[in-house]
Enzyme design. Structure first.
Site, PDB file in Angstrom:
ATOM      1  N   SER A   1       0.576  -1.449  -0.220  1.00  0.00           N
ATOM      2  CA  SER A   1      -0.076  -0.048   0.391  1.00  0.00           C
ATOM      3  C   SER A   1       1.010   1.314   0.197  1.00  0.00           C
ATOM      4  CB  SER A   1      -0.824  -0.007   0.951  1.00  0.00           C
ATOM      5  OG  SER A   1      -2.114  -0.659   1.291  1.00  0.00           O
TER       6      SER A   1
ATOM      7  N   ARG B   1       1.775   4.603  -3.122  1.00  0.00           N
ATOM      8  CA  ARG B   1       1.274   5.403  -2.717  1.00  0.00           C
ATOM      9  C   ARG B   1       2.843   6.961  -2.516  1.00  0.00           C
ATOM     10  NH1 ARG B   1      -2.534   2.602  -0.375  1.00  0.00           N
ATOM     11  NH2 ARG B   1      -4.018   3.448   0.138  1.00  0.00           N
TER      12      ARG B   1
ATOM     13  N   GLY C   1      -5.798  -3.914  -7.989  1.00  0.00           N
ATOM     14  CA  GLY C   1      -7.221  -3.402  -7.584  1.00  0.00           C
ATOM     15  C   GLY C   1      -6.573  -2.348  -7.498  1.00  0.00           C
TER      16      GLY C   1
ATOM     17  N   SER D   1     -13.592   0.727   2.550  1.00  0.00           N
ATOM     18  CA  SER D   1     -13.255   0.295   2.468  1.00  0.00           C
ATOM     19  C   SER D   1     -11.293   1.400   2.173  1.00  0.00           C
ATOM     20  CB  SER D   1     -13.467   0.279   0.465  1.00  0.00           C
ATOM     21  OG  SER D   1     -12.318   0.092  -0.147  1.00  0.00           O
TER      22      SER D   1
ATOM     23  N   ASP E   1      -6.227  -8.033   4.648  1.00  0.00           N
ATOM     24  CA  ASP E   1      -5.692  -9.299   3.766  1.00  0.00           C
ATOM     25  C   ASP E   1      -5.002  -9.778   4.597  1.00  0.00           C
ATOM     26  OD1 ASP E   1      -6.388  -7.255   0.970  1.00  0.00           O
ATOM     27  OD2 ASP E   1      -4.273  -5.898   1.750  1.00  0.00           O
TER      28      ASP E   1
END
Ligand SMILES: O=C(O)C1=C[C@@H](OP(=O)(O)O)[C@@H](O)[C@H](O)C1
Ligand SMILES: C=C(OP(=O)(O)O)C(=O)O
Length: 746
Positions: A333, A337, A405, A478, A626
């Protein structure tokens, strides 16, 4: 003389005629003759030496000097003469009665051959199948004929609309007999593709060597010519006559690519002249990854060819243990970013610990496609030359984000604020995932977003819209949707406010602040105002707790295990897995806690423990979203029943993680029951067997860990996507003592 296999009772072809016994014609004849697929192979060549040698070397059964005599009773006639000799040959053929013979050729350009056939015959006969084998060798002549030359090489057939289907199928089959990989393409497309991939490089190689050789100081130059020169100019050793023919034959297509290339070369010249290092670095870094990308595609293809399938199977053997200390790769993640915000920042951002997995690399490539110069990754280091919030350029084509995703959803927000249109596509798994969760609120902000049927990818985002800020309550927990809207908010007039139903990972908010952009977070509400700017910074990406989770569970379920996981990100919005394992009786301690670049980090020490089943608190679900596949494995090893509720989001990840895990566990003999929003698992024995990961990386890794407590080997299918988040998983698993490897490579 080569062995000739006795033809089958009913050979594919009665009489094959090959006109032109050079390397290509000779190899075609020799290979088919050796495989016994023709009752008779007849050669035709103007050169008496070649005719004699062809018979002596077993390339053909017999040779004829005259075309008419050779073609009598022919079923298939292959024209393998130099391109410019084709016209005369076709003129002669047109005068003969060829009966029902199928005609085909092996010329390197197709448009001119088709035109020549039309000129000779009046119309292109339906039984003419234009073809081009992409194979060759520096050697030439019938002496070099090699029946294996086309094995695993591409052959492109370029049938016309009216080409006879049976004739096409026949030629196709002959090439396949030789082991070739046959593809069909339109004539014009073939010529354009070959002009770019083969003809232009040959022109440059010939041109460069000639240009250097003409100079007075040439001896001096060649004396110092090193490997680079040798590699680049190897193809200047090719047959000059053949290449002269090709350039005359494929004139239009070559000119088109050459003109584009000349413009690019001029731009490089100007950059050198102006000392524009940014332009040079952009070209070089893009070229380097493009080349790596091609080699990967080719390597994967070779692998697929070799295995006749693309199913990468992991074999996980029981009896492993878990000891030592490891550092798992960078957080996925945060890596995504870092590229996004680094690209939109002003100045140069240095990233360390970047995850070199396919998902994060997809994001990196997307920004390269939009004109951002990015160096690396090299050992986790990436340098991003930010272009500012308004500096992105339109990509040359659709952006492909593979399995990711996060890339698609976060990018959609950011792209909604650009002045250009972008289409994003993904692989088979991503193409099934819901995108309306981002498309709908973005539309409320004034974005124009088109999706495929049922709100699935591909996504097209129309640029040039004026966005207005939105106050939005997320219908599901989310972080991807929250981040998407905050990124769109950077471009929307006013204050964008997002309220989440439960806390989700907050890396976007933290990192925006790290880049000097004000984001307000108050409980479940995050908001920001457009009009600011991002200032480049340094980012150190901690190890990914989602990857560490496999080893947290592994060490918890293995006998006498003790493992230290170094430098793991322990952002409180991500540590649900630690809380859940502790509730189950897991022995995990946090050592050396510190903060790195706005993210908390620790070394995690895990020891084997007797786990017990629990009811997983629902508030922990988004904080461990996850990690459930591997937590289900922990539950299967625990004493008693584990119940998960409120986790319907698991059904729309890379696979339906509830169903796919339940199917796998059941086939290993574990008692469990999927529910609409969770699962009930009764701990007990884990047996061996076959499980299917459905291309989902986390399922593949979870079942690898299960082997530690299995009574027999587990075969896990469809594991290639482990490379999306954890490319060195197998190496680290082996290092700590888990007995899992690619099947056949143990
Ligand atoms: O924002 C992110 O980086 C992610 C958010 C989560 O997805 P959702 O937002 O769909 O829950 C998570 O499953 C994904 O692996 C990464
Ligand atoms: C859900 C995941 O990722 P993404 O949504 O980015 O494909 C994951 O990595 O488990």
């Amino acid at each position: 003389m080569t062995e000739r296999k006795t033809p089958a009772i009913k050979p594919l072809v009665e009489r094959l005629v090959v006109v032109g016994l050079g390397l290509i014609g000779g190899s075609f004849a020799k290979g088919l003759r050796a495989r016994g697929v023709c009752r008779e192979v007849v050669g035709v060549d103007l050169d008496p030496q070649s005719r004699r040698l062809a018979v002596e070397l077993g390339v053909v059964d017999r040779c004829e000097e005259q075309l008419a005599a050779a073609c009598q009773g022919a079923d298939v006639i292959m024209l393998a003469v130099p391109i410019l000799a084709m016209e005369r040959l076709l003129g002669e053929l047109a005068k003969l009665d060829l009966g029902a013979a199928v005609l085909t050729d092996a010329g390197s350009a197709k448009g001119n051959v088709v035109r020549a056939v039309e000129a000779a015959f009046g119309v292109v006969p339906a039984r003419f199948v234009p073809g081009h084998p992409i194979a060759g060798s520096e050697q030439s002549g019938v002496e070099a004929a090699n029946g294996e030359l086309f094995k695993r090489h591409k052959v492109i057939l370029t049938p016309l609309a009216h080409t006879d289907a049976v004739a096409l199928q026949r030629v196709d089959q002959l090439w396949r007999e030789l082991g070739a990989d046959v593809e069909h393409m339109q004539v014009e497309h073939h010529d354009q593709v070959l002009a770019a991939t083969s003809h232009l490089p040959h022109l440059l190689a010939f041109g460069l060597v000639d240009s250097l050789a003409k100079r007075n100081e040439n001896l001096e130059i060649f004396r110092y010519a090193a490997g680079g020169f040798r590699d680049f100019t190897r193809i200047a050793g090719s047959d000059p006559v053949m290449w002269h023919d090709i350039f005359l034959a494929n004139r239009e297509a070559v000119l088109r690519t050459l003109d584009v290339f000349r413009d690019d070369l001029d731009a490089l010249r100007d950059a050198v002249d102006a000392g524009d290092g940014h332009h040079l670095l952009g070209v070089f870094t893009r070229a380097r990854v493009a080349r790596e990308h091609f080699s990967k595609i080719l390597a994967r293809r070779a692998y697929v060819d070799a295995m006749h399938s693309n199913d990468l199977v992991f074999l996980a053997n029981p009896g492993g243990n878990v000891r030592g200390r490891i550092r798992v790769p960078g957080d996925k993640s945060i890596s995504h970013r870092s590229i996004m915000l680094g690209s939109l920042a002003e100045g140069t951002t240095e990233v360390e610990g970047f995850l070199e997995g396919e998902d994060a690399l997809a994001t990196l490539q997307a920004f390269r496609d939009m004109g951002v110069v990015i160096e690396g990754p090299h050992h986790g280091r990436v340098t991003i030359h930010g272009v500012g919030l308004h500096g992105l350029k339109p990509p040359p084509g659709p952006i492909y984000v593979g399995n990711s995703g996060t890339s698609m959803r976060l990018l959609s927000g950011l792209l909604a604020g650009q002045p250009f249109d972008v289409t994003m596509t993904g692989d088979a798994s991503l193409s099934k995932r819901p995108m309306n969760r981002v498309a709908n609120p973005l539309r409320e902000m004034g974005a124009v977003v088109e999706t495929g049927p049922d709100g699935r990818p591909p996504l097209t985002i129309r640029g040039g819209q004026k966005l207005k800020a939105l106050t939005y309550t997320l219908p599901m927990a989310s972080a991807q949707v929250k981040s998407c809207l905050l990124l769109a908010g950077l471009y929307a007039e006013g204050v964008t406010t997002v309220t989440e139903p439960a806390p989700t990972r907050d890396h976007t908010e933290r990192m925006l602040r790290g880049f000097g952009y004000a984001v307000e977070s108050k409980g479940p509400v995050a908001s920001l105002q457009a009009g600011g700017k991002l200032t480049a910074t340094r980012i150190e990406v901690p190890a990914d707790i989602s990857s560490a989770a496999f080893f947290l569970v592994a060490a918890s379920i293995a006998q006498d295990a003790e493992l230290l996981l170094e430098h793991v990100g322990i952002n409180p919005t991500r540590t649900g897995v630690i809380d859940i394992l502790r509730l189950m009786g897991g022995d995990i301690t946090l050592e050396n806690q510190r903060e790195v670049g706005g993210e908390p980090v620790a070394d995690l020490r895990v020891r084997g423990a007797r786990l017990k089943g629990i009811e997983i608190p629902e508030n922990l679900v988004p904080l461990a979203i996850d990690e459930f596949p591997v937590l289900f494995v922990a539950a299967a090893c625990a004493e008693g029943r584990t119940i998960l509720r409120g986790a319907e989001e698991l059904r729309v990840k890379e696979s339906d993680r509830i169903q796919v895990m339940a199917d796998g566990l059941i086939s290993l003999g574990v008692k469990c029951e999927p529910t609409p929003d969770g699962i009930i698992i009764d701990g007990g024995q884990i047996g061996g067997g076959e499980v299917y990961s459905h291309g989902d990386h986390r399922i593949a890794m979870a079942f690898s860990v299960a082997s530690l407590r299995a009574t027999a080997p587990i075969r896990i299918h469809d594991c290639a996507n482990v490379a999306t988040s954890f490319p060195n998983f197998l190496a680290l698993a082996e290092q700590v003592g888990i007995r899992v490897a690619v099947e056949g490579q143990q």
